[in-house]
Enzyme design. Structure first.
Site, PDB file in Angstrom:
ATOM      1  N   GLY A   5       0.690  -1.185  -0.003  1.00 12.05           N
ATOM      2  CA  GLY A   5       0.007   0.060  -0.065  1.00 12.05           C
ATOM      3  C   GLY A   5       0.809   1.347   0.134  1.00 12.05           C
ATOM      4  O   GLY A   5       0.074   2.422   0.085  1.00 12.05           O
TER       5      GLY A   5
ATOM      6  N   SER B   1       4.177  -6.631   0.879  1.00 11.23           N
ATOM      7  CA  SER B   1       2.998  -6.749   0.097  1.00 11.23           C
ATOM      8  C   SER B   1       2.232  -8.114   0.332  1.00 11.23           C
ATOM      9  O   SER B   1       2.826  -9.066   0.844  1.00 11.23           O
ATOM     10  CB  SER B   1       3.542  -7.061  -1.623  1.00 11.23           C
ATOM     11  OG  SER B   1       2.580  -7.603  -2.317  1.00 11.23           O
TER      12      SER B   1
ATOM     13  N   GLU C 278       1.126 -10.186  -1.443  1.00 10.36           N
ATOM     14  CA  GLU C 278       1.328 -11.108  -2.288  1.00 10.36           C
ATOM     15  C   GLU C 278       2.558 -11.866  -2.268  1.00 10.36           C
ATOM     16  O   GLU C 278       3.284 -12.777  -3.078  1.00 10.36           O
ATOM     17  CB  GLU C 278       1.314 -10.706  -3.828  1.00 10.36           C
ATOM     18  CG  GLU C 278       0.213 -10.213  -4.281  1.00 10.36           C
ATOM     19  CD  GLU C 278      -1.056 -11.042  -4.779  1.00 10.36           C
ATOM     20  OE1 GLU C 278      -0.696 -12.223  -4.217  1.00 10.36           O
ATOM     21  OE2 GLU C 278      -1.816 -10.703  -5.469  1.00 10.36           O
TER      22      GLU C 278
ATOM     23  N   HIS D  58       5.477  -8.718 -10.684  1.00  6.68           N
ATOM     24  CA  HIS D  58       3.805  -8.861 -10.645  1.00  6.68           C
ATOM     25  C   HIS D  58       3.162  -7.671 -10.795  1.00  6.68           C
ATOM     26  O   HIS D  58       3.519  -6.573 -10.227  1.00  6.68           O
ATOM     27  CB  HIS D  58       3.360  -9.406  -9.291  1.00  6.68           C
ATOM     28  CG  HIS D  58       1.746  -9.612  -9.129  1.00  6.68           C
ATOM     29  ND1 HIS D  58       0.917 -10.147 -10.117  1.00  6.68           N
ATOM     30  CD2 HIS D  58       0.959  -8.868  -8.258  1.00  6.68           C
ATOM     31  CE1 HIS D  58      -0.198  -9.784  -9.860  1.00  6.68           C
ATOM     32  NE2 HIS D  58      -0.433  -9.532  -8.607  1.00  6.68           N
TER      33      HIS D  58
ATOM     34  N   HIS E 150      -0.736  -5.581 -13.014  1.00  9.53           N
ATOM     35  CA  HIS E 150      -2.173  -5.938 -13.651  1.00  9.53           C
ATOM     36  C   HIS E 150      -2.159  -5.322 -14.665  1.00  9.53           C
ATOM     37  O   HIS E 150      -3.013  -4.513 -14.965  1.00  9.53           O
ATOM     38  CB  HIS E 150      -3.080  -5.460 -12.606  1.00  9.53           C
ATOM     39  CG  HIS E 150      -3.307  -6.017 -11.357  1.00  9.53           C
ATOM     40  ND1 HIS E 150      -3.765  -5.691 -10.243  1.00  9.53           N
ATOM     41  CD2 HIS E 150      -2.730  -7.407 -10.899  1.00  9.53           C
ATOM     42  CE1 HIS E 150      -3.788  -6.306  -9.239  1.00  9.53           C
ATOM     43  NE2 HIS E 150      -2.975  -7.439  -9.708  1.00  9.53           N
TER      44      HIS E 150
ATOM     45  N   TYR F 195       6.529 -15.562 -32.282  1.00 11.48           N
ATOM     46  CA  TYR F 195       7.754 -16.179 -32.083  1.00 11.48           C
ATOM     47  C   TYR F 195       8.367 -15.597 -30.767  1.00 11.48           C
ATOM     48  O   TYR F 195       8.684 -16.445 -30.118  1.00 11.48           O
ATOM     49  CB  TYR F 195       8.773 -16.296 -33.285  1.00 11.48           C
ATOM     50  CG  TYR F 195       9.711 -14.926 -33.430  1.00 11.48           C
ATOM     51  CD1 TYR F 195      10.713 -14.598 -32.579  1.00 11.48           C
ATOM     52  CD2 TYR F 195       8.975 -13.994 -34.122  1.00 11.48           C
ATOM     53  CE1 TYR F 195      11.358 -13.371 -32.494  1.00 11.48           C
ATOM     54  CE2 TYR F 195       9.753 -12.438 -34.296  1.00 11.48           C
ATOM     55  CZ  TYR F 195      10.844 -12.464 -33.541  1.00 11.48           C
ATOM     56  OH  TYR F 195      11.495 -11.185 -33.543  1.00 11.48           O
TER      57      TYR F 195
ATOM     58  N   HIS G 288      -6.860 -12.164 -12.524  1.00 13.62           N
ATOM     59  CA  HIS G 288      -6.004 -11.448 -11.527  1.00 13.62           C
ATOM     60  C   HIS G 288      -5.020 -10.645 -12.522  1.00 13.62           C
ATOM     61  O   HIS G 288      -5.565  -9.330 -12.600  1.00 13.62           O
ATOM     62  CB  HIS G 288      -5.171 -12.448 -10.819  1.00 13.62           C
ATOM     63  CG  HIS G 288      -4.456 -11.545  -9.696  1.00 13.62           C
ATOM     64  ND1 HIS G 288      -4.261 -12.654  -8.263  1.00 13.62           N
ATOM     65  CD2 HIS G 288      -3.916 -10.694  -9.607  1.00 13.62           C
ATOM     66  CE1 HIS G 288      -3.566 -11.485  -7.354  1.00 13.62           C
ATOM     67  NE2 HIS G 288      -3.213 -10.567  -8.463  1.00 13.62           N
TER      68      HIS G 288
ATOM     69  N   TYR H 209      21.003 -16.281 -28.299  1.00 13.55           N
ATOM     70  CA  TYR H 209      20.649 -14.849 -28.559  1.00 13.55           C
ATOM     71  C   TYR H 209      20.785 -13.928 -27.314  1.00 13.55           C
ATOM     72  O   TYR H 209      20.761 -12.684 -27.136  1.00 13.55           O
ATOM     73  CB  TYR H 209      19.165 -14.432 -29.303  1.00 13.55           C
ATOM     74  CG  TYR H 209      18.958 -13.298 -29.572  1.00 13.55           C
ATOM     75  CD1 TYR H 209      19.633 -12.523 -30.577  1.00 13.55           C
ATOM     76  CD2 TYR H 209      17.891 -12.474 -29.126  1.00 13.55           C
ATOM     77  CE1 TYR H 209      19.229 -11.310 -31.241  1.00 13.55           C
ATOM     78  CE2 TYR H 209      17.454 -11.276 -29.350  1.00 13.55           C
ATOM     79  CZ  TYR H 209      18.451 -10.465 -30.539  1.00 13.55           C
ATOM     80  OH  TYR H 209      17.910  -9.407 -30.717  1.00 13.55           O
TER      81      TYR H 209
END
Length: 221
Positions: free
Chosen positions: A49, A78, A80, A99, A101, A120, A162, A215
């Site tokens: 927050g 957090s 999460e 993470h 949204h 690709y 989510h 690569y």
């Protein structure tokens, strides 16, 4: 004994800068996203927050990866944090988790639609699709389990109803993957509105995965 990285201001500032970049790139809104990085045998994660614009290095929360000790810092981590911790515990080659949204990733996640091999660049996430982790309440152990399942042999996944999560061997790579994932989600969503996108074969995608290993787009997942 003082935990390592407690005073690592540069690492803490790098996380804050990544949060600000995430919002500036419009792949996140407000404080809905969160970022964690490996810090020795600890995890450094954004607090719950706190607006990114006002976040200070000391606001980030330090948590032991083995959960044998308590968190360090005056802020709450957090909500999460469980899946961030689970990813870093399960994947030693991962050093950063992002993470967010993003709008198009979230739209596909609401429909519980994986991103198939429509381009690709899907191979940049480790295979021929970007899967969707099953839904579970945010911050729950079930969500952590679902995300780990979706991230098997992948460096990113959508999260049902989510958002999305990306990983990397460093923070710039994890953040780049989130931007690329949202770009792919937007392209795929747009293609669905004008016709039926052609899906590349497993053989064609395997060639790309192999090419990416030389690569520089491949890291430990």
């Amino acid at each position: 004994m003082k935990p390592p990285y407690r005073d690592c201001t540069a690492l803490r500032q790098a996380v804050i800068d990544a949060c600000l970049e995430m919002n500036a790139a419009r792949i996140n809104q407000g404080t809905s996203g969160n970022i964690s990085v490996r810090a020795g045998d600890h995890m450094l994660i954004t607090p719950s927050g706190v607006p990114y614009e006002t976040m200070m290095p000391e606001d980030l929360v330090l948590m032991p990866l083995d959960r044998s000790g308590s968190q360090t810092g005056q802020r709450k981590p957090s909500t999460e944090w469980p899946f961030h911790l689970a990813i870093l515990q399960a994947k030693p080659g991962v050093n950063a988790v992002v993470h967010a949204h993003p709008v198009f990733c979230s739209a596909l996640a609401m429909n519980r639609q994986a991103i198939p091999a429509c381009h690709y660049m899907v191979a940049a996430f480790g295979g021929s699709d970007v899967p969707v982790a099953d839904y579970a309440l945010f911050g729950s152990q079930k969500l952590s389990n679902n995300i780990l399942r979706a991230l098997q042999n992948r460096s990113a996944c959508l999260m049902a109803n989510h958002g999305a999560v990306t990983t990397g061997d460093n923070l710039p790579r994890a953040l780049w993957r989130m931007v690329e994932l949202e770009t792919l989600a937007q392209s795929y969503t747009t293609s669905l509105t004008i016709g039926k996108p052609h899906i590349l074969s497993e053989e064609e995608m395997a060639e790309v995965v192999t090419a990416f290993s030389d690569y520089g787009l491949k890291d430990s997942r």
